[in-house]
Design a protein around this motif. Structure first.
Motif, PDB file in Angstrom:
ATOM      1  N   LEU A   1      31.583  19.465  20.169  1.00 10.18           N
ATOM      2  CA  LEU A   1      31.111  18.642  19.154  1.00 10.18           C
ATOM      3  C   LEU A   1      31.883  18.319  18.113  1.00 10.18           C
ATOM      4  N   LEU A   2      32.795  19.549  17.495  1.00 12.40           N
ATOM      5  CA  LEU A   2      33.544  19.284  16.403  1.00 12.40           C
ATOM      6  C   LEU A   2      34.655  18.479  16.950  1.00 12.40           C
ATOM      7  N   ALA A   3      35.090  18.752  18.002  1.00 14.75           N
ATOM      8  CA  ALA A   3      36.408  17.779  18.478  1.00 14.75           C
ATOM      9  C   ALA A   3      36.029  16.270  18.684  1.00 14.75           C
ATOM     10  N   GLU A   4      34.767  16.141  18.992  1.00 16.30           N
ATOM     11  CA  GLU A   4      34.192  14.771  19.522  1.00 16.30           C
ATOM     12  C   GLU A   4      33.902  14.084  18.177  1.00 16.30           C
ATOM     13  N   ARG A   5      33.194  14.738  17.080  1.00 18.38           N
ATOM     14  CA  ARG A   5      32.979  14.059  15.959  1.00 18.38           C
ATOM     15  C   ARG A   5      33.534  13.846  14.847  1.00 18.38           C
TER      16      ARG A   5
ATOM     17  N   LYS B   1      40.506  12.277   7.672  1.00 15.49           N
ATOM     18  CA  LYS B   1      39.733  13.388   6.606  1.00 15.49           C
ATOM     19  C   LYS B   1      39.951  14.740   7.258  1.00 15.49           C
ATOM     20  N   TYR B   2      39.884  14.874   8.333  1.00 14.64           N
ATOM     21  CA  TYR B   2      39.858  16.271   9.195  1.00 14.64           C
ATOM     22  C   TYR B   2      41.094  16.486  10.302  1.00 14.64           C
TER      23      TYR B   2
ATOM     24  N   LYS C   1      42.857  20.026   9.450  1.00 10.91           N
ATOM     25  CA  LYS C   1      41.845  21.171   9.757  1.00 10.91           C
ATOM     26  C   LYS C   1      42.191  22.027  11.234  1.00 10.91           C
ATOM     27  N   LYS C   2      41.933  23.066  11.098  1.00 11.66           N
ATOM     28  CA  LYS C   2      41.997  24.003  12.087  1.00 11.66           C
ATOM     29  C   LYS C   2      40.541  24.500  12.348  1.00 11.66           C
ATOM     30  N   PHE C   3      40.101  23.889  13.375  1.00  6.58           N
ATOM     31  CA  PHE C   3      38.825  23.903  13.879  1.00  6.58           C
ATOM     32  C   PHE C   3      38.285  25.138  14.237  1.00  6.58           C
ATOM     33  N   PHE C   4      36.904  25.488  13.944  1.00  7.65           N
ATOM     34  CA  PHE C   4      36.379  26.978  14.767  1.00  7.65           C
ATOM     35  C   PHE C   4      35.058  26.521  15.056  1.00  7.65           C
TER      36      PHE C   4
END
Length: 437
Positions: free
Chosen positions: A88-92, A97-98, A101-104
């Motif tokens: 969901l993080l990668a999709e949305r 702005k992002y 970011k390094k997502f987790f």
């Protein structure tokens, strides 16, 4: 140089103030203790994209899918949570702005002590994270047992563990041993046991999973680790729960290979006595770490490498390997009993039994109490010792339970245990396989 240990709030704040780190917290079963720590630290908007607690099973299934096993506190549930929330993080979050970011995605599924205190508090905790911006993902997954006798204390421990895991992922992942050590920062001794760690991803390309799980034992975070024949670590409770278990004990730096010929006979005897089938029987060869922990104030990297290599070598024989710190048979028996096994067999040399029933090996003033403590912890209705013989090097006589010398004061107890088949001779052996002791 000693590592500086940050307080929990300082760890959470350092994450929150790092503009590159951004992600989701998904927690089921024990509240949202981890996310709460990040909110209370301040500046959480810089870190938290979403928090979720799908506490109701119907909601949880609708989001993550149903569990075939019906178990929600499981590794499969945790994996589904990580996969769903990260996707969901990668999709949305794809706008400019992002882009830096390094997502987790952090997730836990944990059960704390119930109202009647009849359950076993434990859980799975994990994080999927990017180590580099736009980089591939890495996973850290741990299994924990919460040992406090108060639900509020267990929830507090869970919150601290989660902060430690997120911090370790971003600041300590390149040094796996330090990463493992940091998981119990700011926790009191005896509040938690970490009995499995799994790491995957490019940042852990050089990490040795066997070493990491052995390090848990060396640091006192766990009492044992199991490696399957493919050398992969297994979660002990899942692997042993309600199974028939037969174990061969071996010593640290034992020069010779285990006596597989006599051990196979012990396995046959175990199955014959219990009616256990091959499908529901777990056969384990134990490598004892306990005596090296006695000898050294700290275990060395050389010791860990030895244990890892020994475990890998024995796994290659097609066996499950248990590495433990149980110095005595009764400690092993008591540990295995926590998994509600059907039957337990511990294969041992008769020479070890001779030592148990020899008063010279105990404090003279406390021999009776020590022996009774050993026996009460060792034997229950489903735990038996399977004793294979040895050759007395002085007399060239084969020693079994029928002629093993024991102290006169222990003889009645020994006779009771053999007569009632708590201690069982391994018969039908070939003399050429009997080792000299």
């Amino acid at each position: 140089m000693a590592r500086e240990i940050y307080e929990t709030k300082r760890k959470a704040l350092k994450i929150n103030l790092n503009a590159d780190i951004y992600g989701t917290f998904a927690e089921i079963g024990a509240g949202q203790e981890v996310a709460r720590n990040f909110f209370e630290a301040g500046a959480a908007s810089g870190t938290i994209a979403k928090t979720i607690s799908a506490y109701d099973m119907a909601f949880s299934d609708a989001i993550y899918g149903a569990e075939e096993s019906g178990r929600y506190v499981s590794r499969t549930r945790l994996t589904k949570m990580l996969e769903h929330e990260y996707s969901l993080l990668a999709e949305r979050l794809q706008s400019e702005k992002y882009s830096h970011k390094k997502f987790f995605a952090f997730a836990d599924t944990v059960t704390t002590l119930n109202f009647t205190k009849t359950n076993e508090p434990h859980g799975w905790i994990g994080i999927r994270f990017q180590h580099e911006i736009d980089g591939p993902t890495n996973d850290i997954i741990i299994h924990v047992r919460l040992l406090d006798s108060d639900t509020r204390l267990q929830s507090k421990v869970l919150g601290i563990l989660g902060v430690n895991l997120v911090f370790a992922a971003y600041y300590l992942a390149e040094n796996p041993q330090t990463m493992i050590e940091s998981l119990v920062d700011n926790l009191s001794v005896g509040s938690v046991e970490i009995d499995l760690v799994k790491v995957t991803g490019p940042v852990f390309a050089d990490a040795n999973e066997r070493l990491l799980n052995l390090y848990l034992i060396a640091k006192g975070f766990a009492r044992a680790a199991i490696f399957k024949p493919n050398s992969k670590a297994a979660q002990i409770k899942d692997y042993l729960y309600k199974k028939n278990i037969i174990i061969l004990r071996t010593k640290y730096r034992q020069k010779s290979n285990p006596n597989f010929d006599l051990f196979n006979l012990a396995v046959d005897e175990f199955r014959k006595n219990t009616g256990a089938s091959a499908e529901d029987t777990v056969v384990l060869i134990e490598v004892l770490m306990g005596n090296v922990l006695d000898e050294n104030t700290r275990i060395t990297d050389e010791d860990l490498i030895y244990f890892a290599e020994r475990a890998e070598y024995l796994c290659a024989t097609g066996n499950n390997i248990l590495v433990s710190n149980f110095r005595r048979n009764n400690h092993l028996a008591e540990f295995v009993q926590t998994f509600k096994p059907k039957n337990v067999g511990i294969a041992t040399n008769v020479s070890n039994i001779k030592n148990i029933f020899n008063s010279d090996n105990y404090n003279k003033s406390n021999y009776t109490n020590e022996l009774l403590s050993y026996i009460s912890g060792m034997f229950s209705k489903n735990v038996k010792l399977y004793a294979y013989p040895y050759m007395d090097r002085k007399t060239n006589e084969i020693i079994t339970t029928h002629n093993v010398p024991v102290s006169p004061e222990a003889k009645p107890l020994f006779d009771f245990l053999t007569a009632n088949r708590y201690i069982i001779d391994v018969d039908n052996y070939d003399e050429k396989y009997v080792k000299t002791v």
